[in-house]
Motif scaffolding. Sequence first.
Motif, PDB file in Angstrom:
ATOM      1  N   LYS A  81      -6.141 -37.006  15.172  1.00 54.22           N
ATOM      2  CA  LYS A  81      -5.660 -35.705  15.618  1.00 54.22           C
ATOM      3  C   LYS A  81      -5.343 -34.868  14.383  1.00 54.22           C
ATOM      4  N   GLY A  82      -6.009 -33.722  14.273  1.00 52.74           N
ATOM      5  CA  GLY A  82      -5.773 -32.850  13.136  1.00 52.74           C
ATOM      6  C   GLY A  82      -4.347 -32.322  13.111  1.00 52.74           C
ATOM      7  N   ARG A  83      -3.872 -31.956  11.940  1.00 59.05           N
ATOM      8  CA  ARG A  83      -2.481 -31.524  11.807  1.00 59.05           C
ATOM      9  C   ARG A  83      -2.200 -30.218  12.532  1.00 59.05           C
ATOM     10  N   TRP A  84      -3.258 -29.446  12.860  1.00 55.72           N
ATOM     11  CA  TRP A  84      -3.069 -28.201  13.583  1.00 55.72           C
ATOM     12  C   TRP A  84      -3.187 -28.384  15.094  1.00 55.72           C
ATOM     13  N   PHE A  85      -3.550 -29.584  15.542  1.00 50.67           N
ATOM     14  CA  PHE A  85      -3.706 -29.829  16.977  1.00 50.67           C
ATOM     15  C   PHE A  85      -2.364 -30.250  17.558  1.00 50.67           C
ATOM     16  N   GLU A  86      -1.885 -29.483  18.550  1.00 51.71           N
ATOM     17  CA  GLU A  86      -0.582 -29.756  19.155  1.00 51.71           C
ATOM     18  C   GLU A  86      -0.712 -29.899  20.665  1.00 51.71           C
ATOM     19  N   GLY A  87       0.056 -30.819  21.240  1.00 52.68           N
ATOM     20  CA  GLY A  87       0.079 -30.994  22.684  1.00 52.68           C
ATOM     21  C   GLY A  87      -1.293 -31.294  23.248  1.00 52.68           C
ATOM     22  N   ARG A  88      -1.691 -30.529  24.264  1.00 50.83           N
ATOM     23  CA  ARG A  88      -3.010 -30.689  24.869  1.00 50.83           C
ATOM     24  C   ARG A  88      -4.051 -29.802  24.187  1.00 50.83           C
ATOM     25  N   GLY A  89      -3.619 -29.052  23.186  1.00 49.01           N
ATOM     26  CA  GLY A  89      -4.551 -28.189  22.476  1.00 49.01           C
ATOM     27  C   GLY A  89      -4.400 -26.735  22.875  1.00 49.01           C
ATOM     28  N   SER A 107      -8.515 -27.714  26.584  1.00 47.45           N
ATOM     29  CA  SER A 107      -8.755 -26.992  25.337  1.00 47.45           C
ATOM     30  C   SER A 107     -10.115 -27.371  24.772  1.00 47.45           C
ATOM     31  N   ASN A 108     -10.839 -26.392  24.264  1.00 42.76           N
ATOM     32  CA  ASN A 108     -12.118 -26.674  23.613  1.00 42.76           C
ATOM     33  C   ASN A 108     -11.940 -27.360  22.271  1.00 42.76           C
ATOM     34  N   LEU A 109     -10.701 -27.476  21.811  1.00 42.62           N
ATOM     35  CA  LEU A 109     -10.413 -28.210  20.579  1.00 42.62           C
ATOM     36  C   LEU A 109     -10.169 -29.691  20.850  1.00 42.62           C
ATOM     37  N   ASN A 110     -10.105 -30.058  22.110  1.00 46.86           N
ATOM     38  CA  ASN A 110      -9.955 -31.459  22.489  1.00 46.86           C
ATOM     39  C   ASN A 110     -11.335 -32.066  22.712  1.00 46.86           C
ATOM     40  N   LEU A 111     -11.677 -33.082  21.957  1.00 42.84           N
ATOM     41  CA  LEU A 111     -13.004 -33.700  22.034  1.00 42.84           C
ATOM     42  C   LEU A 111     -12.951 -35.104  22.625  1.00 42.84           C
ATOM     43  N   VAL A 112     -11.880 -35.424  23.338  1.00 39.16           N
ATOM     44  CA  VAL A 112     -11.670 -36.772  23.866  1.00 39.16           C
ATOM     45  C   VAL A 112     -11.486 -36.707  25.379  1.00 39.16           C
ATOM     46  N   GLY A 113     -12.133 -37.647  26.092  1.00 39.50           N
ATOM     47  CA  GLY A 113     -11.926 -37.764  27.528  1.00 39.50           C
ATOM     48  C   GLY A 113     -13.100 -37.253  28.345  1.00 39.50           C
ATOM     49  N   ALA A 114     -13.195 -37.761  29.577  1.00 37.94           N
ATOM     50  CA  ALA A 114     -14.336 -37.434  30.430  1.00 37.94           C
ATOM     51  C   ALA A 114     -14.353 -35.970  30.850  1.00 37.94           C
ATOM     52  N   ALA A 115     -13.192 -35.327  30.918  1.00 36.30           N
ATOM     53  CA  ALA A 115     -13.118 -33.949  31.398  1.00 36.30           C
ATOM     54  C   ALA A 115     -13.229 -32.914  30.283  1.00 36.30           C
ATOM     55  N   GLN A 116     -13.250 -33.355  29.033  1.00 37.38           N
ATOM     56  CA  GLN A 116     -13.298 -32.391  27.928  1.00 37.38           C
ATOM     57  C   GLN A 116     -14.658 -31.694  27.885  1.00 37.38           C
ATOM     58  N   VAL A 117     -14.622 -30.441  27.411  1.00 40.23           N
ATOM     59  CA  VAL A 117     -15.853 -29.670  27.251  1.00 40.23           C
ATOM     60  C   VAL A 117     -16.026 -29.200  25.810  1.00 40.23           C
ATOM     61  N   GLY A 118     -15.183 -29.718  24.908  1.00 36.78           N
ATOM     62  CA  GLY A 118     -15.236 -29.290  23.519  1.00 36.78           C
ATOM     63  C   GLY A 118     -16.553 -29.596  22.838  1.00 36.78           C
ATOM     64  N   LYS A 119     -17.075 -30.793  23.074  1.00 36.10           N
ATOM     65  CA  LYS A 119     -18.328 -31.180  22.415  1.00 36.10           C
ATOM     66  C   LYS A 119     -19.489 -30.314  22.893  1.00 36.10           C
ATOM     67  N   SER A 120     -19.597 -30.142  24.209  1.00 37.31           N
ATOM     68  CA  SER A 120     -20.700 -29.322  24.721  1.00 37.31           C
ATOM     69  C   SER A 120     -20.537 -27.872  24.299  1.00 37.31           C
ATOM     70  N   SER A 121     -19.296 -27.427  24.129  1.00 35.93           N
ATOM     71  CA  SER A 121     -19.074 -26.051  23.682  1.00 35.93           C
ATOM     72  C   SER A 121     -19.584 -25.854  22.260  1.00 35.93           C
ATOM     73  N   LEU A 122     -19.314 -26.801  21.379  1.00 33.68           N
ATOM     74  CA  LEU A 122     -19.758 -26.673  19.989  1.00 33.68           C
ATOM     75  C   LEU A 122     -21.276 -26.743  19.881  1.00 33.68           C
ATOM     76  N   THR A 123     -21.910 -27.667  20.586  1.00 38.16           N
ATOM     77  CA  THR A 123     -23.371 -27.711  20.556  1.00 38.16           C
ATOM     78  C   THR A 123     -23.953 -26.474  21.242  1.00 38.16           C
TER      79      THR A 123
END
Length: 239
Positions: A81-89, A107-123
């Motif tokens: 977890k990056g130092r700027w990432f807080e709570g759920r993002g 949060s799109n900054l969260n890249l963990v878990g089945a419900a996250q969309v951060g990875k697909s957002s970055l690609t």
Amino acid sequence: MAAWLTSDMPSDTLVGLDLGQSLPFVDRGAFFPGWERSPPDARALWRLVDALCARDPHLAACSFVDHADAAEHFRRHGGRKGRWFEGRGRLRATEQAQRLQGLNPYSNLNLVGAAQVGKSSLTGMRVLHRIGAELPIWPIDPAPRSGSCVVEIYTSIAAIAAGRTKGRTKIRDGAALDSALAALGSEPFGHDGPIDDHRSDALLTAAWLRAHARRAELWNPPTLTPDIARTEGWTFGVT
């Protein structure tokens, strides 16, 4: 996909992409506070992600996620977890509005878990960078009077509009999908038995877009400002 969107797609198509157009900006006045390369707007963010991931195959964004400065803002696998990432993002303004509609955005900054969309957002940002010169991407670009347009979607909005409850938006049965499609004025898909929720999400959201694309209020959310549009984008259907 980028080539199909810009070359082979039928004209006057409203394209819904189930990903985040951008990252949180307005809450802190920057995508990446403390990083001198933090971009000023969404298009510059797409350029940065694409440039740092130029050697990643299949439009992946691994190099961006692992970049020493960018990584300080993400939650990644392995308990990192990056130092700027807080709570759920951090959330974008549109995701705050989603919460007010009773939805449960991640949060799109969260890249963990089945419900996250951060990875697909970055690609997806690498795709948006490639098509952005040829297709308007609302609301970063104004909605065109004619021709095709790309919007961000949240599939639960379509499911709820079709009569599904907020805890049961995923459809995995052909008969249930046909009932939801009928509620949106569409013909049945006609699949008998189990169906994966990726296909049902796509079909139901396409039907919802067709039914609601001409609703003026969906193109003019009251809390969407020009600054939010150019930096964070918005989710179509969130008011």
